[in-house]
Motif scaffolding. Structure first.
Motif: not given
Length: 406
Positions: A223-231, A237-254
Motif C-alpha cells: 500500500r502507498i500512503e497518499p501525501t498530496t491531492f494532485d495526480e 489511490i489507484a495503485f492501492n485499489h489495484m493492489a486490493a483487487q489483485l489480492l481479492q482475485q488471488r484469494s478467489a483464484l486460490e
C-alpha cells in the motif's frame, strides 16, 4: 536504494527533472544576463558620452570670448579647469587654423598643429565628434570629444576633451561581476528548489516502482500512503485499489484452485476405481474413438488378443484386428449406426495364429453431456462354454446308447 533515497543517475526520473530544470534555468539566466549586461553597458557608455559632450560644450562656451580676443592665458586657465574634472586626461583648445591655443598637459605644443589621423579629424570637425584613441605617453585607452566653436556659422576654433575609459570599464566589469554573481546565486537557489520539487515528484513514483516490483514478486499486501491531492496522490489511490483487487482475485483464484484440486482428486479416485474394475474383469474391453482408433485395451483383452495396449493404441481397429476382421467391422458399424450390437459369436484369431471362440458385444460411448465419444466392445471367452457344450453332447450320446442297449 531505498524509496526515500536520492538517485542522481542519468536515467532516473528525479535526475531528468533536476537536470532539465537546471538546464532551462541556466539558459534563461544566461539570456537575462546577456540582455541586462548589454543594456547596462549601453547605459554606462551613454552616460559617459553625455558627460564628455557636456564637458566639451562647457569648454567651448567659456572659450568663445577668449578665442575672439586671442586671450591665450584665459584659454589655458579654462583648459586647466576642465582637465581637473574626474576622468579628464586632457583639455585642448585649437584656434581657427587648427593650431594649439591651449593644452592642459603639453603647454609646449601651443602654436603648433598636431599631426595624426585623430588630430586632423578633430581639427576638421564640423559638429560633435567622438573618437576612440590611445594616449601617446601612457598608452591609456580614452575617448576624444571634439566640438567646433562657431559664431554665426563661422568657425573660430575647436575644443577637445579626452576622457579615460578606466572608470567606465571598471563600472562595466563591476556590472558584469554583479550580474554573474546574481545569476550564479539564482542558479544555485533554482537548483535547490528544482531538487526539492524533483524529489517531491520522483519520490512517490520511485516508491510506486518498488511497490509494483513487490507485487510482481507476489507480495500483494503493498500500500502507498497518499501525501498530496494532485495526480501523484490519485495515482497512489489507484495503485492501492489495484493492489486490493489483485489480492481479492488471488484469494478467489486460490479458492478455485483448491476446489479444482479437490475435484481432480475425486476424479482421479473415480478413474482409479473404474480402472481397477475394468482391469479386474475377465471379459476383454476394447474402446475406440470416433475415427475407429483403438484407445484402450484392458488386461483381459490383451490376454485374449495377444496385443499390448501400448502397441495397439491410436491404431485403427481394422488394422489391429486384421486377422479377425469381423471385430473391426462390428466396431465400425456401431460407430456408424450409433446403435449397440450384442452377442455376436466369432472365432478370434490371436497373434500367435491360434483360434479362440469368443462372443462380441458393442455399444456406443457417450460423455456426461451426451456427446459421442466412440464405441466399446466386450469380448467374452467362450472356451469353457464350448467345453461344457461338448461334454453335454457326449453325455447325451452316451445316454442314448444306454437306452438303445436296454
Amino acid at each position: 536504494m531505498s524509496p526515500r533515497g536520492v538517485d542522481l543517475g542519468l536515467h532516473s526520473l528525479e535526475a531528468k527533472l533536476l537536470w532539465g530544470a537546471v538546464l532551462l534555468l541556466s539558459l534563461l539566466m544566461a539570456t537575462v544576463t546577456v540582455v541586462v549586461e548589454q543594456r547596462q553597458r549601453d547605459a554606462i557608455v551613454g552616460e559617459f558620452d553625455r558627460r564628455g559632450e557636456v564637458l566639451a560644450r562647457n569648454l567651448a562656451a567659456i572659450s568663445l570670448g577668449p578665442l575672439l580676443l586671442y586671450n591665450f592665458t584665459v584659454l589655458e586657465q579654462n583648459a586647466a579647469r576642465v582637465a581637473s574634472e574626474d576622468d579628464v586626461v586632457y583639455a585642448i583648445v585649437l584656434d581657427a587654423d587648427g593650431k594649439v591655443a591651449a593644452h592642459s598637459r603639453r603647454p609646449e605644443r601651443i602654436g603648433i598643429s598636431l599631426t595624426g589621423d585623430v588630430h586632423e579629424r578633430a581639427a576638421r570637425a564640423e559638429s560633435l565628434l567622438v573618437q576612440q584613441t590611445v594616449a601617446a605617453d601612457t598608452q591609456e585607452s580614452l575617448y576624444d570629444f571634439s566640438l567646433p566653436v562657431e559664431i554665426d556659422g563661422q568657425k573660430w576654433g575647436t575644443v577637445r576633451v579626452g576622457l579615460t575609459k578606466r572608470r567606465m570599464d571598471e563600472a562595466i566589469r563591476r556590472t558584469r561581476l554583479e550580474l554573474g554573481l546574481l545569476a550564479l546565486g539564482t542558479l544555485v537557489l533554482g537548483g535547490v528548489v528544482a531538487a526539492v520539487v524533483a524529489r517531491r515528484i520522483a519520490g512517490p513514483v520511485r516508491e510506486l516502482e518498488h511497490r509494483a516490483a513487490a507485487i510482481a514478486r507476489g507480495e500483494l499486501d503493498q500500500r502507498i500512503e497518499p501525501t498530496t491531492f494532485d495526480e501523484i496522490g490519485r495515482l497512489a489511490i489507484a495503485f492501492n485499489h489495484m493492489a486490493a483487487q489483485l489480492l481479492q482475485q488471488r484469494s478467489a483464484l486460490e479458492e478455485v484452485h483448491f476446489e479444482l484440486q479437490r475435484r481432480f482428486q475425486e476424479l482421479a479416485d473415480v478413474k482409479s476405481y473404474t480402472d481397477s474394475i475394468v482391469n479386474s474383469l475377465t471379459n476383454g474391453i476394447i474402446t475406440v474413438d470416433l475415427e475407429g482408433r483403438v484407445v484402450t485395451l484392458n488386461p483381459a483383452a490383451e490376454l485374449l488378443t495377444g496385443f499390448f495396449a501400448g502397441e495397439a493404441g491410436r491404431r485403427y481397429c481394422t488394422e489391429v484386428f486384421g486377422l479377425t476382421p469381423e471385430i473391426g467391422d462390428i466396431l465400425m458399424e456401431t460407430l456408424a449406426s450409433r446403435a449397440p450390437i450384442g452377442n455376436v459369436p466369432l472365432t478370434l484369431r490371436r497373434r500367435n495364429g491360434s483360434g479362440l471362440p469368443v462372443e462380441l458385444s458393442t455399444a456406443p460411448l457417450k460423455g456426461g453431456d451426451g456427446k459421442d465419444l466412440g464405441a466399446v466392445g466386450i469380448l467374452r471367452d467362450l472356451t469353457v462354454v464350448r467345453q461344457l457344450e461338448s461334454q453335454l453332447r457326449r453325455s447325451d450320446r452316451l445316454a442314448a446308447v444306454g437306452t438303445l442297449a436296454a
